[in-house]
Enzyme design. Sequence first.
Site, PDB file in Angstrom:
ATOM      1  N   ALA A  47       0.790  -1.234   0.000  1.00 55.37           N
ATOM      2  CA  ALA A  47       0.000   0.000   0.000  1.00 55.37           C
ATOM      3  C   ALA A  47       0.828   1.294   0.000  1.00 55.37           C
ATOM      4  CB  ALA A  47      -0.989  -0.026   1.160  1.00 55.37           C
ATOM      5  N   GLN A 195       4.306 -13.202  -1.990  1.00 55.05           N
ATOM      6  CA  GLN A 195       5.063 -12.036  -1.495  1.00 55.05           C
ATOM      7  C   GLN A 195       5.895 -12.390  -0.261  1.00 55.05           C
ATOM      8  OE1 GLN A 195       1.831 -11.974  -2.319  1.00 55.05           O
ATOM      9  NE2 GLN A 195       1.178 -10.017  -3.169  1.00 55.05           N
ATOM     10  N   ASP A 236      -3.884  -2.630   4.089  1.00 53.97           N
ATOM     11  CA  ASP A 236      -4.146  -1.882   2.853  1.00 53.97           C
ATOM     12  C   ASP A 236      -5.164  -0.773   3.078  1.00 53.97           C
ATOM     13  OD1 ASP A 236      -3.050  -4.609   1.829  1.00 53.97           O
ATOM     14  OD2 ASP A 236      -2.785  -3.112   0.252  1.00 53.97           O
ATOM     15  N   ASN A 246      -6.365  -6.491   4.370  1.00 55.56           N
ATOM     16  CA  ASN A 246      -4.949  -6.803   4.114  1.00 55.56           C
ATOM     17  C   ASN A 246      -4.903  -8.055   3.246  1.00 55.56           C
ATOM     18  OD1 ASN A 246      -2.120  -6.204   4.513  1.00 55.56           O
ATOM     19  ND2 ASN A 246      -2.014  -8.039   5.769  1.00 55.56           N
ATOM     20  N   LYS A 247      -3.711  -8.441   2.879  1.00 56.72           N
ATOM     21  CA  LYS A 247      -3.516  -9.573   1.955  1.00 56.72           C
ATOM     22  C   LYS A 247      -4.368 -10.781   2.333  1.00 56.72           C
ATOM     23  CE  LYS A 247      -1.685  -9.637  -1.057  1.00 56.72           C
ATOM     24  NZ  LYS A 247      -2.404  -9.382  -2.336  1.00 56.72           N
TER      25      LYS A 247
HETATM   26  O1  MRU Z   1      -1.149  -7.196  -3.421  1.00 57.01           O
HETATM   27  P1  MRU Z   1      -0.079  -6.505  -2.635  1.00 57.01           P
HETATM   28  O2  MRU Z   1       1.234  -7.221  -2.674  1.00 57.01           O
HETATM   29  O3  MRU Z   1       0.038  -5.045  -2.983  1.00 57.01           O
HETATM   30  O4  MRU Z   1      -0.599  -6.587  -1.134  1.00 57.01           O
HETATM   31  C1  MRU Z   1       0.193  -6.021  -0.118  1.00 57.01           C
HETATM   32  C2  MRU Z   1      -0.343  -6.228   1.238  1.00 57.01           C
HETATM   33  O5  MRU Z   1      -1.397  -6.772   1.439  1.00 57.01           O
HETATM   34  C3  MRU Z   1       0.462  -5.644   2.372  1.00 57.01           C
HETATM   35  O6  MRU Z   1       0.337  -6.413   3.516  1.00 57.01           O
HETATM   36  C4  MRU Z   1      -0.058  -4.230   2.668  1.00 57.01           C
HETATM   37  O7  MRU Z   1      -0.092  -3.470   1.502  1.00 57.01           O
HETATM   38  C5  MRU Z   1       0.755  -3.542   3.683  1.00 57.01           C
HETATM   39  S1  MRU Z   1       2.304  -3.047   3.067  1.00 57.01           S
HETATM   40  C6  MRU Z   1       3.117  -2.121   4.224  1.00 57.01           C
END
Ligand code: MRU
Length: 364
Positions: A47, A195, A236, A246-247
């Site tokens: 994010a 990730q 997010d 979040n993810k």
């Molecule tokens: O799909 P992504 O890789 O952008 O998802 C990222 C996440 O869900 C992270 O946990 C979130 O953005 C926090 S990053 C500090």
Amino acid sequence: MIRTVFWDRGAVSLIDQKALPNEEKYLVCRDYREVCAAIRDLTVRGAPAIGVAAAMGIALGVSSLPQNKPVEMRRAFNSICGEFAATRPTARNLFWAIERMKRRFEELSGQPVEAMKSGLIAEAIRICEEDIEINRKIGLHGRALVRSGDRILTHCNAGALATAGYGTALGVIRAAHEEGKRIEVYVDETRPVLQGARLTAWELAREKIPATLITDSMAGFLMQQGRIDLVVVGADRIAANGDTANKIGTYSLAVLARSHRIPFYIAAPLSTFDPSLRSGGEIPIEERAAGEVTACGGVRTAPEGVAVYNPAFDLTPGRYITAIITEEGIIRKPFRQAIGRIMRSPSPLPLSRGGRGNLSESDA
Ligand code: MRU
């Protein structure tokens, strides 16, 4: 230090997160549309990093505009902002960064076009630099919740790569490690896009922070075995009542953590909060291409024609979250009041000194 996104002599440089951990290379964007594409295809993700990349992309787009008339420049600026807003729907930081660039545009309007262009570039660079500072503060607040000897579970990548640098959840882990606390990190691989395996494990290995990779479905068993002391993840978007997007997979971890009386922390900057949304149900959840699920590492793992559902994020209700670690301090329940207060007038909460204390059923 890992440089995720930076302004480089009239271009936006992004570390190519799709190539990691096998190759460390940078994508140099000279056209703002390349930055839009990099956000969409996860070359840059996380994010806060998406927000910084968008701010720089907007500055890049404006700086190469041929228009010299203020009316035409405004029209082109708004259209570029619109293109960035359409890249990914869930991360609040993207929209926060666009709003901030729009405010700066208004402040600069009336000045000569060249001054407006350089003012917008300067604002994007400021957003980038501030993000690193903010993450360091999140780390300082959050490290008080970590004890020497802790085994910490994290999900996805909320590290330097997901921000302008240092990270949010990994910022807390980094700060505890830098303080000399003996910690061990369990890293969920984080299907479908990995990730955790590709990015978080890479970041931790670079800094020699002890880390063990597990597949997502192993987390519950580790908790049952008493091998996890706390969970910390990023966010997010956080609604006014603390519900957090979040993810995908985060919600399952939070429910498991509650069941095993393990504290579950979110680490996020205030730019991730969206107090305009009363609860998590209002957060738009991105659905991504089926190919992310039917293949892994470029190899097809499912039969042709299978139906796929691929939400990129899930919602963790605030009641499962022990506390939210921000740059202004640690937010505890009741979240609606605490978030309302901090968003109205962010004034630093005192640094926590007491550690996490004893957990009750309601806040474990
Ligand atoms: O799909 P992504 O890789 O952008 O998802 C990222 C996440 O869900 C992270 O946990 C979130 O953005 C926090 S990053 C500090």
